[in-house]
Every structure is written in structure tokens, then in C-alpha cells.
Design a protein around this motif. Structure first.
Motif, PDB file in Angstrom:
ATOM      1  N   TYR A 178       0.858  -1.186   0.000  1.00 23.33           N
ATOM      2  CA  TYR A 178       0.000   0.000   0.000  1.00 23.33           C
ATOM      3  C   TYR A 178       0.898   1.242   0.000  1.00 23.33           C
ATOM      4  CZ  TYR A 178      -4.031  -2.924   1.197  1.00 23.33           C
ATOM      5  OH  TYR A 178      -5.037  -3.863   1.178  1.00 23.33           O
TER       6      TYR A 178
ATOM      7  N   TYR B 193      -0.807 -10.376   0.795  1.00 24.83           N
ATOM      8  CA  TYR B 193       0.311  -9.719   1.490  1.00 24.83           C
ATOM      9  C   TYR B 193       0.369 -10.197   2.931  1.00 24.83           C
ATOM     10  CZ  TYR B 193      -3.230  -6.415   3.282  1.00 24.83           C
ATOM     11  OH  TYR B 193      -4.329  -5.846   3.874  1.00 24.83           O
TER      12      TYR B 193
ATOM     13  N   ARG C 111      -2.516 -12.559   4.171  1.00 29.80           N
ATOM     14  CA  ARG C 111      -3.902 -12.297   3.849  1.00 29.80           C
ATOM     15  C   ARG C 111      -4.128 -12.609   2.373  1.00 29.80           C
ATOM     16  NH1 ARG C 111      -7.539  -7.866   4.976  1.00 29.80           N
ATOM     17  NH2 ARG C 111      -8.808  -9.748   5.043  1.00 29.80           N
TER      18      ARG C 111
ATOM     19  N   HIS D 220      -7.365  -8.823  -1.957  1.00 27.14           N
ATOM     20  CA  HIS D 220      -8.689  -8.236  -1.711  1.00 27.14           C
ATOM     21  C   HIS D 220      -8.746  -6.778  -2.150  1.00 27.14           C
ATOM     22  CE1 HIS D 220      -6.224  -7.736   1.956  1.00 27.14           C
ATOM     23  NE2 HIS D 220      -6.694  -6.505   1.934  1.00 27.14           N
TER      24      HIS D 220
ATOM     25  N   HIS E 247     -10.567  -3.305  -0.857  1.00 26.07           N
ATOM     26  CA  HIS E 247     -11.259  -2.713   0.293  1.00 26.07           C
ATOM     27  C   HIS E 247     -12.322  -1.755  -0.223  1.00 26.07           C
ATOM     28  CE1 HIS E 247      -8.619  -3.913   3.642  1.00 26.07           C
ATOM     29  NE2 HIS E 247      -7.606  -3.772   2.809  1.00 26.07           N
TER      30      HIS E 247
END
Ligand SMILES: [Fe+2]
Length: 311
Positions: free
Chosen positions: A179, A213, A234, A237, A239
Motif C-alpha cells: 500500500y 500480502y 492475507r 482483496h 477494500h
């Protein structure tokens, strides 16, 4: 009456009568400590706080009793929480991560979810309140690496009617799995935006396929995961926060089918209703608009919000 609490054994060789007396005293003492601690919160100005703190004390005391927690273990727990506090900053909250990997965040999602709507999922640590509003149908890819995905859908009510004036708040990681908050090379607004849906509740945007990640492992929570031989990953995905006036806001995630770790998300965020197929899209108009070659990848999902007046 059954004894709810662990009672230490009497000293070896002590007369039976003395041991029984010791047992009885310990039982009363444990019970009294719990009752007194619960009662100490009863006069809180906020009655909900009194209720929650009383229940917290009740269950923590039961945990101490049932686990036969030793002083050494208690001190180890305090050292863990101290280390979590020391590594926590405005940008990185170790307690939030602890909540996530203990399943507490997901439990709060589950118990606070109003019935009838799209399942909620964890917010995670990378949401940015300052994401810019971009046009419906925008291109978030801006020449960066990654498989293009046309993400589209609608915002509906529980009767499957479109909700006008809904807003989508979207964010995801880049092709390197990071991110913007983790990667100085990325613009802080990379792969994130807010979109105002149209009158039919429709939204769409061009993005890239997200990647699995790992959660941060350089703090005490990472040490806990390692000591527990737990997965630290994880699944991939998107968000999304969905909001609309008069409706209960939804914090959720969409998980592309086929991603690794869908069955072993270290923060327990996956819900069956949030796993989405990545399909082939042959829309020539979209392909022309973004310079894509058909077929390209598409994810389509309709979100369902619950009317605030019904909860
Ligand atoms: Fe995430």
C-alpha cells in the motif's frame, strides 16, 4: 454449588480439615474479587460503559481462573502489551493488528452486522480518510504494472432497489503487494478513490488485480504469530466502504476467487459472500476507452445496504 474457580492445593501433609478451610476461603476470595471489580464500574456515567466493563472483568477473571494463569505468564502478558505500546505510532497500530489476528475485529464485524445486507469485513490499517473523489468510470491504473480489472457494480437496498447518492470509498495494494503507506515510491493516492454512484446506484472503475500480502511481523504481534506457527498472509482483496444517506454504512472487502490464503486469512476477514469471480469481459467500448484488448478481466458485485430506520 459447583466451584467456578481454580482452587490452589493445600500444603502437602496439611490436615484434611485445614485444606478444606483453605479451599473454602480461596473460593470466597476469588468470587468476591470478581464481584467487587464488576461493581467498581457500576456507577459509570455511561450505563453502556458500566455494562461493557462489567462483562469484560467477568470474562477476564474467568480466563485467569480457568487457565490457572501463573504470575510469570501474567508478567509475560504485561511485557507483550508494553512492547505493543512502544511500537505503536500514528501510522502503525500494533493493538489494531493484535485485535485482527485474535479474530476480535472480525467478531465485532459479525455481531454488529445488521441482518439482510452485504457481509462486512475488517477495515484494516491502510484506509485513508483523505482519498480524493474521482469520476465514476475513472482509471486508477495510471500506467502502473498489474493485470487490469474492470470493477463494477451497484448499491442496492434490501429489496434490491437502487440507492441514489451512494458513495464508494475504494483502496487496494499495488502490483508489488504494498500500500502507499508502506511504499515511498507510490503516490499516497495510488489505487484509491471515492466515487459518487449514479442515480441507479451504479459505479465502475479500472484498477489492477490485488495481491496477497503479509501483516507486519516486526513487532510483538509478529513474534506471537511466529511462536504460534501461524500463517502471516492475507488473501488478495479490494477494500470498499459503501455509504448512503439514511442507510447503515458498510465496511467490507471483495476477495477474487482463486487467490491464495482464502481459506487461511490471518485476520479472519473472508466471508463466503464476499468471494468474487474474476470474469472475462468483451465490452469493446470499455476496451477502447482504456486501450485494453478484449477480453479483459472484470469483477462485478452488487452491494446491499440496510435502511438505518430498520435497526
Ligand atoms: Fe488490505
Amino acid at each position: 454449588m459447583a466451584c467456578l474457580y481454580h482452587v490452589p492445593e493445600g500444603p502437602a501433609g496439611a490436615p484434611i480439615q485445614d485444606v478444606n478451610m483453605s479451599v473454602n476461603q480461596h473460593h470466597l476470595s476469588n468470587f468476591q474479587v470478581t464481584q467487587d471489580a464488576i461493581k467498581s464500574f457500576a456507577n459509570a456515567t455511561d450505563p453502556r460503559m458500566a455494562e461493557v466493563m462489567g462483562l469484560l472483568v467477568k470474562h477476564l477473571h474467568a480466563f485467569v481462573a480457568e487457565s490457572h494463569l501463573t504470575k510469570a505468564e501474567w508478567l509475560k502478558g504485561l511485557a507483550f502489551l508494553t512492547a505493543a505500546a512502544q511500537i505503536t505510532t500514528d501510522e502503525r497500530n500494533e493493538f489494531s493488528l493484535l485485535s485482527d489476528i485474535m479474530g476480535i475485529s472480525s467478531m465485532v464485524d459479525v455481531v454488529s452486522q445488521p441482518p439482510g445486507g452485504t457481509p462486512s469485513s475488517v477495515l484494516g490499517p491502510f484506509h485513508n480518510l483523505d482519498s480524493h473523489v474521482k469520476p465514476n468510470g475513472c482509471d486508477l491504473t495510471q500506467g502502473q504494472a498489474g493485470e487490469r480489472v474492470w470493477l463494477k457494480g451497484r448499491v442496492l437496498d434490501v429489496h434490491h432497489q437502487p440507492i441514489a447518492n451512494a458513495q464508494i470509498d475504494f483502496w487496494q495494494n499495488a502490483d508489488n503487494g504494498l500500500y502507499p503507506a508502506q511504499d515511498a515510491e507510490q503516490d499516497p493516492q495510488n489505487l484509491r478513490c471515492k466515487i459518487n454512484c449514479n442515480a441507479n446506484g451504479e459505479f465502475n472503475l479500472l484498477t489492477i488485480r490485488p495481491h496477497p500480502y503479509t501483516v507486519p511481523t516486526d513487532g510483538p504481534v509478529g513474534a506471537l504469530l511466529a511462536a504460534s506457527n501461524r500463517n502471516i498472509w492475507r488473501p488478495a482483496h479490494f477494500h470498499i466502504i459503501v455509504s448512503a444517506p439514511g442507510y447503515v454504512g458498510l465496511v467490507t472487502e471483495l476477495f477474487p476467487a482463486g487467490s491464495d490464503y482464502l481459506d487461511d486469512d490471518t485476520v479472519f476477514g473472508v466471508r463466503p459472500g464476499l468471494i468474487v469471480d474474476v470474469q472475462q469481459c468483451h465490452d469493446a467500448e470499455v476496451a477502447k476507452r482504456f486501450g485494453l484488448t478484449t477480453p479483459f478481466k472484470e469483477v462485478s458485485f452488487d452491494f446491499c445496504l440496510v435502511n438505518a430506520s430498520s435497526v
